[in-house]
Write an enzyme that holds these catalytic residues in place. Structure first.
Site, short mmCIF file in Angstrom:
data_model
loop_
_atom_site.label_atom_id
_atom_site.label_comp_id
_atom_site.label_asym_id
_atom_site.label_seq_id
_atom_site.Cartn_x
_atom_site.Cartn_y
_atom_site.Cartn_z
CB SER A 144 -0.87 0.02 1.26
OG SER A 144 -1.49 1.29 1.41
CE1 TYR A 153 -3.99 -2.23 5.09
CE2 TYR A 153 -3.19 -0.05 4.49
CZ TYR A 153 -3.75 -1.27 4.12
OH TYR A 153 -4.05 -1.51 2.81
#
Ligand code: NAI
Length: 242
Positions: free
Chosen positions: A142, A155
């Site tokens: 990401s 995350y």
């Protein structure tokens, strides 16, 4: 083209993983969909792969954070398909919160699925790749792993870790003809980002729109076939993290 290749796609029952499954099937690959809980959704993906693209497709229930279950599942896929040539570590979750309020369990769970899950699958598939004398690993990271993001320390850490894992696997496995790359998507319209439609960051995307799962699938297809590319982190983000 990916004829005579078998691709394992974790979290392949929806969102980005599903788009990758369809893209790879359209290129001729046989598809093993690994899903966490929704058997009907996973089976629907397999059915479309079989009917629309004429490839072999099967679904497997497996929590990738479970080392032994991931090992069992990899062995089952190999038994069913004969070999494995492509692994897409796409399974991922969020449990957002500011650092001051982040629960230890939420930090641990996100790392266990997003980072350890990918390690487990790489660990178990590598032996199969070695025997096949070829292999391609694609990790879905990401832009958060590149830039950080307030409210997503778990995350972001998992995705930054995944990039480190990608580069290490690329170095270790290159002499064996096995490539490992990562994709760093930006904002992609899926269930995961449903609540993000008002996020002010969306206005900062140079290409002026959220991405579609198919935008990531196109990049995955490129990496699956790019035989001289390894250790790369390919942003698919409309330019937001440049
Ligand atoms: P999604 O929530 O629609 O799909 C995630 C998939 O992972 C689901 O199929 C789910 O069942 C599976 N999964 C979750 N936990 C699992 C476990 N323990 N074992 C096996 N499978 C499990 O999410 P989306 O948006 O399709 O995301 C796919 C990947 O792309 C994730 O790794 C996510 O972090 C990453 N990503 C997504 C972005 C976005 O904007 N949607 C942006 C950047 C990265």
């Amino acid at each position: 083209m990916l004829h005579n290749k078998t691709a394992v796609i974790t979290g392949g029952s929806r969102g980005i993983g599903r788009a990758i499954a369809y893209k790879f099937a359209s290129l001729g690959a046989d598809i093993a969909v690994i899903y966490a809980g929704n058997q009907d959704a996973a089976e629907a993906v397999c059915q479309k792969c079989r009917q629309e693209y004429g490839v072999k497709a099967r679904s497997y229930c497996c929590d990738v954070s479970d080392f032994e279950k991931a090992k069992e599942t990899t062995a089952q896929v190999k038994a069913d398909f004969g070999s494995i040539h492509i692994l897409v570590n796409n399974a991922g979750i969020t449990k957002d919160g500011l650092i001051l309020r982040m629960k230890e369990a939420d930090f641990d769970r996100v790392l266990a699925v997003n980072l350890k899950g990918a390690f487990h699958m790489i660990r178990h598939c590598s032996g199969v790749f070695l025997r096949a004398k070829e292999g391609c690993i694609i990790n879905i990271a990401s832009v958060t792993g590149l830039m950080g993001n307030a409210g997503q320390c778990n995350y972001a850490a998992s995705k930054a870790g995944l990039i480190g894992l990608t580069k290490t696997a690329a170095r270790e496995l290159a002499p064996k003809g096995i490539r490992c790359n990562a994709i760093a998507p930006g904002f992609i319209a899926t269930d995961m980002t449903q609540s993000q439609s008002e996020n002010p960051m969306l206005k900062m995307i140079p290409l002026g729109r959220m991405g579609e799962p198919e935008d990531v699938a196109q990049a995955a297809a490129y990496l699956a076939e790019a035989r001289y590319v390894t250790g790369e982190v390919l942003r698919v983000d409309g330019g937001i993290a440049m």
